[in-house]
Design a protein around this motif. Structure first.
Motif, PDB file in Angstrom:
ATOM      1  N   LYS A 149     -14.499  14.768 -10.436  1.00  0.00           N
ATOM      2  CA  LYS A 149     -14.350  14.787  -8.978  1.00  0.00           C
ATOM      3  C   LYS A 149     -14.943  13.538  -8.343  1.00  0.00           C
ATOM      4  O   LYS A 149     -14.385  12.993  -7.396  1.00  0.00           O
ATOM      5  N   ARG A 150     -16.084  13.078  -8.878  1.00  0.00           N
ATOM      6  CA  ARG A 150     -16.662  11.838  -8.361  1.00  0.00           C
ATOM      7  C   ARG A 150     -15.728  10.666  -8.618  1.00  0.00           C
ATOM      8  O   ARG A 150     -15.539   9.805  -7.761  1.00  0.00           O
ATOM      9  N   LEU A 151     -15.134  10.642  -9.812  1.00  0.00           N
ATOM     10  CA  LEU A 151     -14.202   9.570 -10.157  1.00  0.00           C
ATOM     11  C   LEU A 151     -12.970   9.621  -9.254  1.00  0.00           C
ATOM     12  O   LEU A 151     -12.529   8.592  -8.741  1.00  0.00           O
ATOM     13  N   THR A 152     -12.442  10.826  -9.039  1.00  0.00           N
ATOM     14  CA  THR A 152     -11.283  10.978  -8.160  1.00  0.00           C
ATOM     15  C   THR A 152     -11.603  10.521  -6.747  1.00  0.00           C
ATOM     16  O   THR A 152     -10.831   9.785  -6.127  1.00  0.00           O
ATOM     17  N   ALA A 153     -12.759  10.944  -6.236  1.00  0.00           N
ATOM     18  CA  ALA A 153     -13.158  10.531  -4.881  1.00  0.00           C
ATOM     19  C   ALA A 153     -13.350   9.019  -4.827  1.00  0.00           C
ATOM     20  O   ALA A 153     -12.918   8.367  -3.866  1.00  0.00           O
ATOM     21  N   GLY A 154     -13.967   8.442  -5.842  1.00  0.00           N
ATOM     22  CA  GLY A 154     -14.184   6.995  -5.873  1.00  0.00           C
ATOM     23  C   GLY A 154     -12.881   6.217  -5.947  1.00  0.00           C
ATOM     24  O   GLY A 154     -12.704   5.212  -5.249  1.00  0.00           O
ATOM     25  N   LEU A 155     -11.950   6.683  -6.785  1.00  0.00           N
ATOM     26  CA  LEU A 155     -10.657   5.995  -6.898  1.00  0.00           C
ATOM     27  C   LEU A 155      -9.862   6.105  -5.600  1.00  0.00           C
ATOM     28  O   LEU A 155      -9.236   5.141  -5.162  1.00  0.00           O
ATOM     29  N   SER A 156      -9.902   7.281  -4.976  1.00  0.00           N
ATOM     30  CA  SER A 156      -9.196   7.451  -3.702  1.00  0.00           C
ATOM     31  C   SER A 156      -9.807   6.556  -2.629  1.00  0.00           C
ATOM     32  O   SER A 156      -9.085   5.939  -1.837  1.00  0.00           O
ATOM     33  N   ALA A 157     -11.126   6.479  -2.595  1.00  0.00           N
ATOM     34  CA  ALA A 157     -11.792   5.610  -1.625  1.00  0.00           C
ATOM     35  C   ALA A 157     -11.454   4.147  -1.908  1.00  0.00           C
ATOM     36  O   ALA A 157     -11.202   3.364  -0.980  1.00  0.00           O
ATOM     37  N   GLY A 158     -11.434   3.763  -3.176  1.00  0.00           N
ATOM     38  CA  GLY A 158     -11.078   2.389  -3.536  1.00  0.00           C
ATOM     39  C   GLY A 158      -9.648   2.049  -3.150  1.00  0.00           C
ATOM     40  O   GLY A 158      -9.369   0.967  -2.629  1.00  0.00           O
ATOM     41  N   ALA A 159      -8.718   2.990  -3.386  1.00  0.00           N
ATOM     42  CA  ALA A 159      -7.328   2.769  -3.005  1.00  0.00           C
ATOM     43  C   ALA A 159      -7.209   2.678  -1.484  1.00  0.00           C
ATOM     44  O   ALA A 159      -6.471   1.839  -0.959  1.00  0.00           O
ATOM     45  N   GLY A 160      -7.948   3.529  -0.771  1.00  0.00           N
ATOM     46  CA  GLY A 160      -7.931   3.465   0.688  1.00  0.00           C
ATOM     47  C   GLY A 160      -8.449   2.131   1.201  1.00  0.00           C
ATOM     48  O   GLY A 160      -7.878   1.541   2.123  1.00  0.00           O
ATOM     49  N   ALA A 161      -9.519   1.648   0.594  1.00  0.00           N
ATOM     50  CA  ALA A 161     -10.062   0.341   0.992  1.00  0.00           C
ATOM     51  C   ALA A 161      -9.067  -0.773   0.683  1.00  0.00           C
ATOM     52  O   ALA A 161      -8.896  -1.709   1.481  1.00  0.00           O
ATOM     53  N   ALA A 162      -8.392  -0.672  -0.457  1.00  0.00           N
ATOM     54  CA  ALA A 162      -7.378  -1.679  -0.796  1.00  0.00           C
ATOM     55  C   ALA A 162      -6.232  -1.652   0.219  1.00  0.00           C
ATOM     56  O   ALA A 162      -5.748  -2.707   0.640  1.00  0.00           O
ATOM     57  N   PHE A 163      -5.815  -0.456   0.637  1.00  0.00           N
ATOM     58  CA  PHE A 163      -4.747  -0.350   1.627  1.00  0.00           C
ATOM     59  C   PHE A 163      -5.185  -0.964   2.957  1.00  0.00           C
ATOM     60  O   PHE A 163      -4.371  -1.597   3.639  1.00  0.00           O
ATOM     61  N   LEU A 164      -6.444  -0.767   3.336  1.00  0.00           N
ATOM     62  CA  LEU A 164      -6.934  -1.414   4.554  1.00  0.00           C
ATOM     63  C   LEU A 164      -6.868  -2.934   4.414  1.00  0.00           C
ATOM     64  O   LEU A 164      -6.503  -3.648   5.350  1.00  0.00           O
ATOM     65  N   GLY A 165      -7.218  -3.429   3.227  1.00  0.00           N
ATOM     66  CA  GLY A 165      -7.119  -4.866   2.968  1.00  0.00           C
ATOM     67  C   GLY A 165      -5.688  -5.364   3.058  1.00  0.00           C
ATOM     68  O   GLY A 165      -5.416  -6.426   3.635  1.00  0.00           O
ATOM     69  N   PHE A 166      -4.742  -4.576   2.504  1.00  0.00           N
ATOM     70  CA  PHE A 166      -3.333  -4.954   2.593  1.00  0.00           C
ATOM     71  C   PHE A 166      -2.869  -4.969   4.051  1.00  0.00           C
ATOM     72  O   PHE A 166      -2.092  -5.827   4.459  1.00  0.00           O
ATOM     73  N   ALA A 167      -3.357  -3.994   4.839  1.00  0.00           N
ATOM     74  CA  ALA A 167      -2.974  -3.943   6.254  1.00  0.00           C
ATOM     75  C   ALA A 167      -3.497  -5.170   7.000  1.00  0.00           C
ATOM     76  O   ALA A 167      -2.773  -5.763   7.814  1.00  0.00           O
ATOM     77  N   VAL A 168      -4.729  -5.563   6.718  1.00  0.00           N
ATOM     78  CA  VAL A 168      -5.283  -6.761   7.358  1.00  0.00           C
ATOM     79  C   VAL A 168      -4.493  -7.993   6.945  1.00  0.00           C
ATOM     80  O   VAL A 168      -4.137  -8.831   7.787  1.00  0.00           O
ATOM     81  N   LYS A 169      -4.192  -8.090   5.649  1.00  0.00           N
ATOM     82  CA  LYS A 169      -3.428  -9.241   5.163  1.00  0.00           C
ATOM     83  C   LYS A 169      -2.053  -9.294   5.827  1.00  0.00           C
ATOM     84  O   LYS A 169      -1.592 -10.357   6.241  1.00  0.00           O
ATOM     85  N   LEU A 170      -1.398  -8.144   5.956  1.00  0.00           N
ATOM     86  CA  LEU A 170      -0.093  -8.102   6.588  1.00  0.00           C
ATOM     87  C   LEU A 170      -0.170  -8.475   8.061  1.00  0.00           C
ATOM     88  O   LEU A 170       0.664  -9.218   8.576  1.00  0.00           O
ATOM     89  N   SER A 171      -1.197  -7.988   8.726  1.00  0.00           N
ATOM     90  CA  SER A 171      -1.312  -8.289  10.162  1.00  0.00           C
ATOM     91  C   SER A 171      -1.596  -9.771  10.419  1.00  0.00           C
ATOM     92  O   SER A 171      -1.291 -10.270  11.500  1.00  0.00           O
ATOM     93  N   LEU A 172      -2.124 -10.460   9.445  1.00  0.00           N
ATOM     94  CA  LEU A 172      -2.405 -11.892   9.603  1.00  0.00           C
ATOM     95  C   LEU A 172      -1.275 -12.788   9.099  1.00  0.00           C
ATOM     96  O   LEU A 172      -1.362 -14.013   9.201  1.00  0.00           O
ATOM     97  N   ALA A 173      -0.207 -12.160   8.555  1.00  0.00           N
ATOM     98  CA  ALA A 173       0.911 -12.926   7.992  1.00  0.00           C
ATOM     99  C   ALA A 173       1.686 -13.630   9.098  1.00  0.00           C
ATOM    100  O   ALA A 173       1.721 -13.182  10.248  1.00  0.00           O
ATOM    101  N   SER A 174       2.295 -14.748   8.719  1.00  0.00           N
ATOM    102  CA  SER A 174       3.138 -15.484   9.680  1.00  0.00           C
ATOM    103  C   SER A 174       4.569 -15.515   9.157  1.00  0.00           C
ATOM    104  O   SER A 174       4.810 -15.380   7.958  1.00  0.00           O
ATOM    105  N   ALA A 175       5.516 -15.745  10.034  1.00  0.00           N
ATOM    106  CA  ALA A 175       6.931 -15.709   9.677  1.00  0.00           C
ATOM    107  C   ALA A 175       7.349 -16.909   8.840  1.00  0.00           C
ATOM    108  O   ALA A 175       8.305 -16.833   8.081  1.00  0.00           O
ATOM    109  N   GLY A 176       6.729 -18.019   8.980  1.00  0.00           N
ATOM    110  CA  GLY A 176       7.219 -19.190   8.284  1.00  0.00           C
ATOM    111  C   GLY A 176       6.222 -19.761   7.412  1.00  0.00           C
ATOM    112  O   GLY A 176       6.150 -20.444   6.562  1.00  0.00           O
TER     113      GLY A 176
END
Length: 176
Positions: A149-176
């Motif tokens: 359960k600790r591993l599952t919670a840790g992996l889910s938290a890590g994936a959530g943090a990675a998704f937040l990172g992807f969202a930040v990266k996407l929001s900073l992307a430019s068209a060209g």
């Protein structure tokens, strides 16, 4: 010029793309860890449908439209970043709930033992001990379940943090 111009570089890039998990695989793995294989297959089906839509849109030339229209690009970018943020918050909330559910169970057992003065607790402890012995022989003792359960919670938290990172990266992307 079409084709592969530098085979070693292509193979190295191919290996990295295949081996490194992206947002889709992180999502499916976190769903599998939290909800089991049946729901993970549904999540993988959703990813497959989403990828099919992206491939059809790419083949239709939507990328050129997005590059030519800054407003359309911004709308798609903000919507995508918002969706990734929504997924991340869901994963982080799920990990938080799983972690606290585990801690609450331990706290409830201690409070029940103190409230019952030991008599009923001894009976329940004896039954629990028998169950734990059977589970331990099967390799699924309480310690193993807590680690899982600790591993599952840790992996889910890590994936959530990675998704937040992807969202930040996407929001900073430019068209060209």
């Amino acid at each position: 010029m079409l084709g592969i111009t530098d085979l070693p570089t292509y193979l190295a890039g191919l290996a990295l793309i295949i081996l490194l998990p992206g947002p889709n695989s992180l999502y499916v793995v976190s769903v599998a860890a939290r909800r089991g294989p049946r729901v993970a297959y549904q999540a993988a089906g959703g990813v497959l449908c989403g990828d099919a839509v992206l491939m059809i849109l790419s083949a239709g030339g939507v990328a050129s439209l997005l590059k030519a229209s800054p407003i359309a690009f911004t709308i798609v970018k903000v919507a995508g970043a918002g969706y990734l943020t929504w997924l991340a918050i869901g994963m982080l909330r799920g990990a938080w709930a799983l972690w606290h559910r585990r801690a609450e169970r331990a706290g409830l057992a201690e409070r029940a033992d103190a409230a019952q003065g030991g008599g009923a607790a001894a009976l329940s402890t004896g039954a629990a001990g028998a169950t734990e012995a059977v589970e331990a022989q099967a390799g699924q003792g309480p310690a193993a379940k807590n680690r899982a359960k600790r591993l599952t919670a840790g992996l889910s938290a890590g994936a959530g943090a990675a998704f937040l990172g992807f969202a930040v990266k996407l929001s900073l992307a430019s068209a060209g």
